[in-house]
Every structure is written in C-alpha cells, then in structure tokens.
Design an enzyme around this catalytic site. Structure first.
Site, PDB file in Angstrom:
ATOM      1  N   ASP A   3       0.879  -1.161   0.000  1.00 15.94           N
ATOM      2  CA  ASP A   3       0.000   0.000   0.000  1.00 15.94           C
ATOM      3  C   ASP A   3       0.919   1.214   0.000  1.00 15.94           C
ATOM      4  O   ASP A   3       1.590   1.493   0.996  1.00 15.94           O
ATOM      5  CB  ASP A   3      -0.888  -0.021   1.244  1.00 15.94           C
ATOM      6  CG  ASP A   3      -1.800   1.193   1.358  1.00 15.94           C
ATOM      7  OD1 ASP A   3      -1.590   2.196   0.646  1.00 15.94           O
ATOM      8  OD2 ASP A   3      -2.723   1.145   2.190  1.00 15.94           O
ATOM      9  N   VAL A   4       0.971   1.952  -1.107  1.00 14.77           N
ATOM     10  CA  VAL A   4       1.925   3.044  -1.237  1.00 14.77           C
ATOM     11  C   VAL A   4       1.657   4.187  -0.263  1.00 14.77           C
ATOM     12  O   VAL A   4       2.543   5.002  -0.021  1.00 14.77           O
ATOM     13  CB  VAL A   4       1.992   3.599  -2.679  1.00 14.77           C
ATOM     14  CG1 VAL A   4       2.494   2.530  -3.631  1.00 14.77           C
ATOM     15  CG2 VAL A   4       0.664   4.179  -3.116  1.00 14.77           C
ATOM     16  N   ASN A  30       4.524   4.457  -9.419  1.00 11.07           N
ATOM     17  CA  ASN A  30       3.542   4.409 -10.496  1.00 11.07           C
ATOM     18  C   ASN A  30       2.114   4.198 -10.009  1.00 11.07           C
ATOM     19  O   ASN A  30       1.235   3.927 -10.796  1.00 11.07           O
ATOM     20  CB  ASN A  30       3.937   3.288 -11.485  1.00 11.07           C
ATOM     21  CG  ASN A  30       3.134   3.345 -12.755  1.00 11.07           C
ATOM     22  OD1 ASN A  30       2.950   4.395 -13.340  1.00 11.07           O
ATOM     23  ND2 ASN A  30       2.634   2.196 -13.176  1.00 11.07           N
ATOM     24  N   TYR A  96      -7.902  14.419  -9.102  1.00 14.02           N
ATOM     25  CA  TYR A  96      -6.887  13.754  -9.913  1.00 14.02           C
ATOM     26  C   TYR A  96      -5.935  14.784 -10.516  1.00 14.02           C
ATOM     27  O   TYR A  96      -4.707  14.645 -10.427  1.00 14.02           O
ATOM     28  CB  TYR A  96      -7.552  12.907 -11.003  1.00 14.02           C
ATOM     29  CG  TYR A  96      -6.570  12.040 -11.751  1.00 14.02           C
ATOM     30  CD1 TYR A  96      -5.984  10.936 -11.152  1.00 14.02           C
ATOM     31  CD2 TYR A  96      -6.221  12.329 -13.060  1.00 14.02           C
ATOM     32  CE1 TYR A  96      -5.078  10.131 -11.829  1.00 14.02           C
ATOM     33  CE2 TYR A  96      -5.317  11.533 -13.755  1.00 14.02           C
ATOM     34  CZ  TYR A  96      -4.750  10.440 -13.134  1.00 14.02           C
ATOM     35  OH  TYR A  96      -3.844   9.653 -13.803  1.00 14.02           O
ATOM     36  N   LYS A 100      -1.947  15.133  -9.506  1.00 11.20           N
ATOM     37  CA  LYS A 100      -0.921  14.872 -10.512  1.00 11.20           C
ATOM     38  C   LYS A 100      -0.066  16.116 -10.756  1.00 11.20           C
ATOM     39  O   LYS A 100       1.131  16.004 -11.029  1.00 11.20           O
ATOM     40  CB  LYS A 100      -1.548  14.346 -11.805  1.00 11.20           C
ATOM     41  CG  LYS A 100      -2.114  12.934 -11.643  1.00 11.20           C
ATOM     42  CD  LYS A 100      -1.065  11.955 -11.099  1.00 11.20           C
ATOM     43  CE  LYS A 100      -1.555  10.531 -11.038  1.00 11.20           C
ATOM     44  NZ  LYS A 100      -0.490   9.575 -10.687  1.00 11.20           N
TER      45      LYS A 100
END
Length: 188
Positions: A3-4, A30, A96, A100
């Site tokens: 789990d990042v 990623n 999002y 990003k």
C-alpha cells in the site's frame, strides 16, 4: 505488493529489492487512483483525501524509501508517474488533476534537493491509454477521451521509451523534468 500510502510497506519493498540485488538504481512510483467524477463542490473530503493519499503521499513515500539507499550509493534515478492531467484542466476531475500537478512539482523539488547526492528525480506525464485505472468507465467515455488525443489512445508500450530513458545513464544530465507522452493531447 504494498500500500503506497503506508511508508513502512514501501520501505519494506525497497529493503527487499536491496537485499536481493545489493543496491537500488531505479525506483518507479507508479500508483494512481482516479477520483469520482464530479464538480469540486460535489466531491467529498474522503474523495480528496484518497486521491492525495495514493497519488501524492504514495510518491512521497517512494522518495522517502529510496533516498537513504541511493544517497549511500551516490547514485540513483527516481521516476514518478504524473499525468497530462497535471498540466491541463479536466472538468469533473479536480482531485486527480490537482494531485498529478503536485507530483510534477514534487519531482522538481526532490530533483533540486537530491542532485548533489547523485540522485536524479523526474516524472513521466502519460496521456490516456487503456489500463486498470479506467476499468468500469463506459465505452462512450473512453471514446470521448480518445478524440482528445490526436494520435488516439496509446498503450502502456508507448511509455516504455520515456521510462527506459529516465532509468538509464543516457539521462545522467536530466533531473526535475516532466516528460510528456500523451499522443498529442496537450498540443492544442
């Protein structure tokens, strides 16, 4: 698998790679998650928190896990995956897009912070291509996205060159860059 958003799990995966290979030359962060479609005022705090936890904190945790190893080697390449959405504005996708854009800026800041340690930090900004992140989107939505890419939708194979370049010694003088691979989406 990790789990990042949990730094301990990312550190454990990194330690496993170092144990197996004796060093860490490249880290690619990623992970990413889309937020629900909605205008900013209709999105909930949990919608925003999930996007930040995975998209931004996941990248931060990758850097936190890789830097101690790479500093002792005085070398390494960290590659974050951002998105063309971090450079453009997508209606109904604010979490999002904002996360990003944060990943792009994170790569620039980390590049400056770790350059003297021999660590390069860059990011790749893909356009849209069929992947698991788009699972469940209606066919009409994918078709509408495809029309915004002059070269059409790409594939994961179209990104290989950018990641390979940033991972290799050919990019030894490249840091703090955002390489756009988007089929022309950001051109108009």
């Amino acid at each position: 698998m990790a789990d990042v958003s949990e730094v301990e799990q990312v550190e454990a995966v990194t330690a496993l790679a170092v144990e197996r290979f004796g060093r860490l030359d490249v880290l690619i962060s990623n992970a990413g998650v889309l937020s629900p479609n909605g205008r900013i005022h209709n999105l909930t705090t949990p919608d925003w928190e999930r996007a930040f936890r995975i998209n931004v904190l996941g990248a931060v945790n990758g850097i936190r896990a890789a830097v101690p190893v790479m500093r002792t080697q005085h070398s390494g390449s960290i590659i974050l995956t951002a998105s063309v959405s971090g450079l453009t504005a997508w209606s109904h996708a604010a979490p999002y897009c904002a996360t990003k854009a944060a990943v792009i800026q994170l790569a620039k800041v980390a590049a400056v912070e770790y350059a003297r340690d021999g660590i390069r930090v860059n990011c790749v900004c893909p356009g849209t291509f069929q992947s698991g992140i788009h699972a469940g989107l209606p066919h009409e939505a994918i078709e509408a996205i495809a029309t915004k890419h002059p070269l059409g939708l790409g594939s994961a194979d179209d990104l290989v060159g950018a990641y390979s370049y940033l991972a290799s010694d050919a990019s030894r003088w490249t840091t703090g860059s955002a390489i756009v691979v988007d089929g022309g989406y950001s051109a108009p």
